[in-house]
Design an enzyme around this catalytic site. Structure first.
Site, PDB file in Angstrom:
ATOM      1  CG  ASP A   1      -2.042   0.997   1.115  1.00 56.95           C
ATOM      2  OD1 ASP A   1      -2.401   1.364  -0.027  1.00 56.95           O
ATOM      3  OD2 ASP A   1      -2.552   1.434   2.161  1.00 56.95           O
ATOM      4  N   GLY A   2       0.338   2.311  -0.610  1.00 55.95           N
ATOM      5  CA  GLY A   2       0.997   3.621  -0.541  1.00 55.95           C
ATOM      6  C   GLY A   2       1.514   4.142  -1.872  1.00 55.95           C
TER       7      GLY A   2
ATOM      8  CG  HIS B   1      -0.613   2.065  -9.318  1.00 61.63           C
ATOM      9  ND1 HIS B   1      -0.729   1.769  -7.979  1.00 61.63           N
ATOM     10  CD2 HIS B   1      -1.755   2.721  -9.659  1.00 61.63           C
ATOM     11  CE1 HIS B   1      -1.900   2.233  -7.541  1.00 61.63           C
ATOM     12  NE2 HIS B   1      -2.529   2.812  -8.535  1.00 61.63           N
TER      13      HIS B   1
ATOM     14  CG  LEU C   1       9.567 -17.190  -4.263  1.00 58.40           C
ATOM     15  CD1 LEU C   1       9.439 -17.118  -2.744  1.00 58.40           C
ATOM     16  CD2 LEU C   1      10.075 -15.857  -4.808  1.00 58.40           C
TER      17      LEU C   1
HETATM   18  C1  IPE Z   1      -5.318  -2.634   0.039  1.00 55.54           C
HETATM   19  O1  IPE Z   1      -5.036  -1.303  -0.143  1.00 55.54           O
HETATM   20  C2  IPE Z   1      -5.329  -3.345  -1.278  1.00 55.54           C
HETATM   21  C3  IPE Z   1      -4.033  -3.540  -1.906  1.00 55.54           C
HETATM   22  C4  IPE Z   1      -2.880  -3.158  -1.443  1.00 55.54           C
HETATM   23  C5  IPE Z   1      -4.091  -4.213  -3.174  1.00 55.54           C
HETATM   24  P1  IPE Z   1      -6.206  -0.222  -0.284  1.00 55.54           P
HETATM   25  O2  IPE Z   1      -5.539   1.081  -0.499  1.00 55.54           O
HETATM   26  O3  IPE Z   1      -7.173  -0.654  -1.315  1.00 55.54           O
HETATM   27  O4  IPE Z   1      -6.907  -0.316   1.135  1.00 55.54           O
HETATM   28  P2  IPE Z   1      -7.833   0.726   1.866  1.00 55.54           P
HETATM   29  O5  IPE Z   1      -8.895   1.142   0.896  1.00 55.54           O
HETATM   30  O6  IPE Z   1      -6.976   1.885   2.253  1.00 55.54           O
HETATM   31  O7  IPE Z   1      -8.348  -0.009   3.060  1.00 55.54           O
HETATM   32  C1  IPE Z   2      -1.713   0.235  -3.253  1.00 52.92           C
HETATM   33  O1  IPE Z   2      -1.470   1.584  -3.323  1.00 52.92           O
HETATM   34  C2  IPE Z   2      -1.842  -0.381  -4.620  1.00 52.92           C
HETATM   35  C3  IPE Z   2      -3.180  -0.826  -4.962  1.00 52.92           C
HETATM   36  C4  IPE Z   2      -4.213  -0.865  -4.176  1.00 52.92           C
HETATM   37  C5  IPE Z   2      -3.359  -1.249  -6.333  1.00 52.92           C
HETATM   38  P1  IPE Z   2      -2.660   2.631  -3.310  1.00 52.92           P
HETATM   39  O2  IPE Z   2      -3.050   2.904  -4.716  1.00 52.92           O
HETATM   40  O3  IPE Z   2      -3.744   2.178  -2.435  1.00 52.92           O
HETATM   41  O4  IPE Z   2      -1.937   3.890  -2.711  1.00 52.92           O
HETATM   42  P2  IPE Z   2      -2.520   4.891  -1.642  1.00 52.92           P
HETATM   43  O5  IPE Z   2      -3.009   4.099  -0.487  1.00 52.92           O
HETATM   44  O6  IPE Z   2      -3.600   5.653  -2.307  1.00 52.92           O
HETATM   45  O7  IPE Z   2      -1.344   5.752  -1.279  1.00 52.92           O
HETATM   46 MG    MG Z   3      -4.139   2.436  -0.457  1.00 53.95          MG
END
Ligand code: IPE
Ligand code: IPE
Ligand code: MG
Length: 234
Positions: free
Chosen positions: A15-16, A32, A126
């Site tokens: 995430d992030g 991404h 792996l």
């Molecule tokens: C969780 O992240 C899903 C993935 C990393 C693929 P999200 O960004 O979708 O989660 P929420 O919405 O903050 O809970």
């Molecule tokens: C996680 O990063 C990747 C996916 C869910 C595909 P985010 O797209 O959720 O990034 P943030 O949370 O908005 O920073």
């Molecule tokens: Mg996110």
């Protein structure tokens, strides 16, 4: 060789990406793309450190609620990566599996998944699992429906459903339980990732945005894990 206090199965909520991009004044899509580099780094880390199973959360059931542009860019990215890198995964003896409901993915991506999975299906290095259109609740529900089907057609007896047999109906069947669950990006939640499978996992949350997650961050998580005392209720 079984290493003491070393995680066998690591799962990561990557995430992030969006916030990383925002911080740099870039588009979410670029975030991404930068996240893909962190995936490569993590797989390399797993290979070097002899981690047996790495399970990555790439797209949740709920991520369809994002803008159509972001969703389609992500889907294109998944397909491109599989097309480009399956041979390399194979070369490194990696067995690839995509977790989640593939039916909703477009047919060219579904095809590429079949090609990549079958190319690497005999590998015994792996185990790399990537969750795309995955939801923990949906996975449990889908397993439950399969079980009901077998019970109704008398292939299975209600009394024979134990924890192990139930788990064999989930998309993580044949995988060891998750030892360590890592979430990057600073949020302290599970977001419908593996639910059944993390019953006794150690949880590790870091503020590092996924595109910045590197060997040092990965080592930090494992070092934390090594310090944990796991009781399993005992
Ligand atoms: C969780 O992240 C899903 C993935 C990393 C693929 P999200 O960004 O979708 O989660 P929420 O919405 O903050 O809970
Ligand atoms: C996680 O990063 C990747 C996916 C869910 C595909 P985010 O797209 O959720 O990034 P943030 O949370 O908005 O920073
Ligand atoms: Mg996110």
């Amino acid at each position: 060789m079984k290493r003491k206090n070393y995680p066998l199965h690591i799962a990561i909520i990557m995430d992030g990406n969006g916030r990383w991009a925002k911080k740099k004044g870039k588009s979410r899509v670029l975030g991404h793309k930068e996240g893909v580099k962190a995936v490569y780094r993590s797989v390399k880390f797993a290979l070097i450190n002899n981690i047996k199973v790495l399970t990555l959360y790439a797209f949740s059931n709920e991520n369809w609620l994002r803008s159509p542009l972001e969703v389609s860019n992500l889907m294109i990215l998944f397909e491109e990566i599989l097309k480009k890198d399956s041979l390399i995964l194979n070369k490194y003896n990696i067995k690839l599996k995509i977790l989640g409901n593939k039916k909703k993915l477009n047919s060219t991506l579904q095809n590429q998944i079949k090609i990549s999975e079958s190319l690497t299906s005999e590998n015994n290095g792996l185990r790399l699992n990537i969750a795309i259109n995955y939801g923990g609740r949906q996975d449990i529900l889908s397993g439950l429906k399969k079980i009901m089907h077998q019970i109704l057609s008398r292939k299975l007896n209600l009394n024979d459903i134990k924890e192990d047999s139930f788990a064999s109906f989930l998309s993580t069947k044949n995988l060891p339980p998750v030892d360590l669950l890592i979430r990057t990006g600073g949020n302290i939640r599970i977001s419908n990732f593996l639910l059944w499978e993390i019953a006794y996992s150690e949880l590790y949350f870091t503020k590092v945005f996924w595109p910045d997650f590197d060997q040092v961050s990965f080592s930090d998580a494992i070092n934390q894990f090594k310090l944990r005392k796991r009781n399993f209720g005992k």
